[in-house]
Design an enzyme around this catalytic site. Structure first.
Site, mmCIF file in Angstrom:
data_model
loop_
_atom_site.group_PDB
_atom_site.id
_atom_site.type_symbol
_atom_site.label_atom_id
_atom_site.label_comp_id
_atom_site.label_asym_id
_atom_site.label_seq_id
_atom_site.Cartn_x
_atom_site.Cartn_y
_atom_site.Cartn_z
ATOM 1 N N GLU A 195 0.827 -1.202 0.000
ATOM 2 C CA GLU A 195 0.000 0.000 0.000
ATOM 3 C C GLU A 195 0.870 1.265 0.000
ATOM 4 O OE1 GLU A 195 -2.538 -3.196 2.028
ATOM 5 O OE2 GLU A 195 -0.419 -2.669 1.922
ATOM 6 N N LYS B 171 2.379 -8.372 -5.820
ATOM 7 C CA LYS B 171 3.493 -9.046 -5.154
ATOM 8 C C LYS B 171 3.314 -10.544 -5.401
ATOM 9 C CE LYS B 171 5.635 -9.457 -0.594
ATOM 10 N NZ LYS B 171 5.481 -9.128 0.828
#
Length: 121
Positions: A73, A98
């Protein structure tokens, strides 16, 4: 409004909350959708009249490789800030993946949209 996009820019970085993640480099994948009016560039056929996506990619690779965030984030927010403020665009959508972060899932990540108002408050 038109969109200039960059998909699957893969960069090695330190990212994660666990001790073992802080000791290794992992690959993240960055996708961008950047608001742009490409009519002038299309008419002139000149790089000076458009967003130079190679310059954007080079700047993000440099930043991400040198970063060390815990959360995707935070990294996504910083990427959005660079694109909007340094390349003078009105809106960007950042999707940051990811790969391999969750067993059984190809990847996890976040998708955010930011505008100039988010960085010039």
């Amino acid at each position: 409004m038109d969109t200039i996009f960059l998909n699957d820019l893969r960069v090695e970085t330190v990212i994660g909350i666990y001790d073992w993640e802080r000791r290794i480099r992992q690959t993240v994948s960055i996708n961008l959708e950047i608001a742009a009016d490409i009519r002038r560039a299309a008419a002139s056929d000149s790089i000076e009249d458009t967003l130079n996506y190679k310059a954007v990619a080079k700047r993000l690779i440099e930043f991400v490789e040198g970063s060390s965030f815990q959360l995707v984030e935070t990294l996504a927010e910083r990427i959005a800030g660079i694109v909007v403020t340094e390349f003078d665009v009105s809106r960007v959508k950042v999707t940051l993946n990811k790969p391999g972060a969750i067993r059984g899932a190809r990847d996890v990540g976040v998708c955010i949209e930011r505008t100039t108002a988010d960085f010039h408050a």
